[in-house]
Design a protein around this motif. Structure first.
Motif, PDB file in Angstrom:
ATOM      1  N   CYS A   1       0.730  -1.261   0.034  1.00  0.00           N
ATOM      2  CA  CYS A   1      -0.012   0.102  -0.066  1.00  0.00           C
ATOM      3  C   CYS A   1       0.852   1.281   0.109  1.00  0.00           C
ATOM      4  N   HIS A   2       0.657   2.209  -1.092  1.00  0.00           N
ATOM      5  CA  HIS A   2       1.300   3.334  -1.079  1.00  0.00           C
ATOM      6  C   HIS A   2       0.673   4.343  -0.656  1.00  0.00           C
ATOM      7  N   CYS A   3      -0.280   4.509   0.176  1.00  0.00           N
ATOM      8  CA  CYS A   3      -1.244   5.767   0.588  1.00  0.00           C
ATOM      9  C   CYS A   3      -0.200   6.469   1.371  1.00  0.00           C
ATOM     10  N   SER A   4      -0.770   7.761   1.354  1.00  0.00           N
ATOM     11  CA  SER A   4      -0.038   8.750   2.171  1.00  0.00           C
ATOM     12  C   SER A   4      -0.090   8.352   3.778  1.00  0.00           C
TER      13      SER A   4
ATOM     14  N   TYR B   1      -5.824   3.561  17.822  1.00  0.00           N
ATOM     15  CA  TYR B   1      -5.690   4.934  17.173  1.00  0.00           C
ATOM     16  C   TYR B   1      -6.713   5.231  16.034  1.00  0.00           C
ATOM     17  N   THR B   2      -7.577   6.155  16.077  1.00  0.00           N
ATOM     18  CA  THR B   2      -8.516   6.244  14.922  1.00  0.00           C
ATOM     19  C   THR B   2      -8.257   7.670  14.175  1.00  0.00           C
ATOM     20  N   TYR B   3      -8.526   7.425  12.742  1.00  0.00           N
ATOM     21  CA  TYR B   3      -8.108   8.536  12.001  1.00  0.00           C
ATOM     22  C   TYR B   3      -9.189   8.531  10.876  1.00  0.00           C
ATOM     23  N   LYS B   4      -9.422   9.438  10.124  1.00  0.00           N
ATOM     24  CA  LYS B   4     -10.047   9.460   8.818  1.00  0.00           C
ATOM     25  C   LYS B   4      -9.451   8.765   7.556  1.00  0.00           C
ATOM     26  N   GLY B   5     -10.055   7.802   6.862  1.00  0.00           N
ATOM     27  CA  GLY B   5      -9.321   7.269   5.723  1.00  0.00           C
ATOM     28  C   GLY B   5      -9.614   8.159   4.670  1.00  0.00           C
ATOM     29  N   ASP B   6      -9.289   7.546   3.390  1.00  0.00           N
ATOM     30  CA  ASP B   6      -9.296   8.282   2.206  1.00  0.00           C
ATOM     31  C   ASP B   6     -11.032   8.413   1.910  1.00  0.00           C
ATOM     32  N   SER B   7     -11.667   7.517   2.386  1.00  0.00           N
ATOM     33  CA  SER B   7     -13.189   7.418   2.045  1.00  0.00           C
ATOM     34  C   SER B   7     -13.911   8.501   2.986  1.00  0.00           C
ATOM     35  N   GLY B   8     -13.095   9.154   3.889  1.00  0.00           N
ATOM     36  CA  GLY B   8     -13.745  10.141   5.044  1.00  0.00           C
ATOM     37  C   GLY B   8     -14.416   9.493   6.144  1.00  0.00           C
ATOM     38  N   ASN B   9     -14.184   8.125   6.409  1.00  0.00           N
ATOM     39  CA  ASN B   9     -14.918   7.136   7.031  1.00  0.00           C
ATOM     40  C   ASN B   9     -13.463   6.840   8.170  1.00  0.00           C
TER      41      ASN B   9
ATOM     42  N   HIS C   1      -5.298  -3.004  11.040  1.00  0.00           N
ATOM     43  CA  HIS C   1      -6.089  -1.647  10.929  1.00  0.00           C
ATOM     44  C   HIS C   1      -7.545  -2.168  10.459  1.00  0.00           C
ATOM     45  N   TYR C   2      -8.433  -1.626  11.173  1.00  0.00           N
ATOM     46  CA  TYR C   2      -9.882  -1.708  10.582  1.00  0.00           C
ATOM     47  C   TYR C   2     -10.683  -0.403  10.089  1.00  0.00           C
ATOM     48  N   GLN C   3     -10.939  -0.991   8.650  1.00  0.00           N
ATOM     49  CA  GLN C   3     -11.613   0.222   8.143  1.00  0.00           C
ATOM     50  C   GLN C   3     -13.084   0.126   8.132  1.00  0.00           C
ATOM     51  N   THR C   4     -13.728   1.190   8.659  1.00  0.00           N
ATOM     52  CA  THR C   4     -15.241   0.851   8.717  1.00  0.00           C
ATOM     53  C   THR C   4     -15.858   0.727   7.150  1.00  0.00           C
TER      54      THR C   4
END
Length: 140
Positions: free
Chosen positions: A28-31, A63-71, A87-90
């Motif tokens: 995964c190359h995401c920021s 730790y929770t942050y907003k992903g590329d989807s905004g979720n 990681h768990y993506q909603t």
């Protein structure tokens, strides 16, 4: 089914991941992965949540942050050394994104795909086969 053990850097947090076949790496190359991991990409595999279990007394912090989807994306990590088992993506409700570099035998796992190639740094070579490289994520 293949069960593979994983552990954090300090060894306090341990887990097992069960996959239908031998594990592979998805780069995964995401920021977000670059910032959290401190590298130019992370090594991952999408696994059903029920196929991941903590085997140590130590439990992960979150730790929770907003992903590329905004979720929300929840990053599970060792409270002592901060290694991230998954990681768990909603938006991907039934699965975890497991960090495969922390699994036993990871040095022998093949690369199956590359995601978020649109954020790949120019100096990086393409590792996955061309049909397995995606600008963001593979189509569902």
């Amino acid at each position: 089914m293949v069960t593979t053990a994983g552990k954090c850097h300090c060894g306090e947090l341990r887990w097992e991941v069960t996959t239908a076949e031998a594990p592979v790496h998805i780069l995964c190359h995401c920021s977000a992965c670059k910032l959290i991991g401190g590298s130019d990409y992370t090594l991952n595999l999408v696994v059903p949540k029920d196929n991941c279990k903590i085997t140590s007394e130590t439990q992960p912090s979150v730790y929770t942050y907003k992903g590329d989807s905004g979720n929300d994306v929840q990053c599970f990590y060792c409270p002592k050394c901060t290694s991230h088992p998954w990681h768990y993506q909603t938006v991907n409700a039934d699965n975890y994104v497991v960090r495969t570099a922390l699994l036993e035998g990871a040095e022998n796992f093949p690369v199956a795909a590359e995601v978020y190639n649109k954020e790949k740094w120019a100096f990086q070579p393409q590792i996955a086969a061309p049909e397995s490289v995606f600008a963001t994520v593979p189509p569902s």
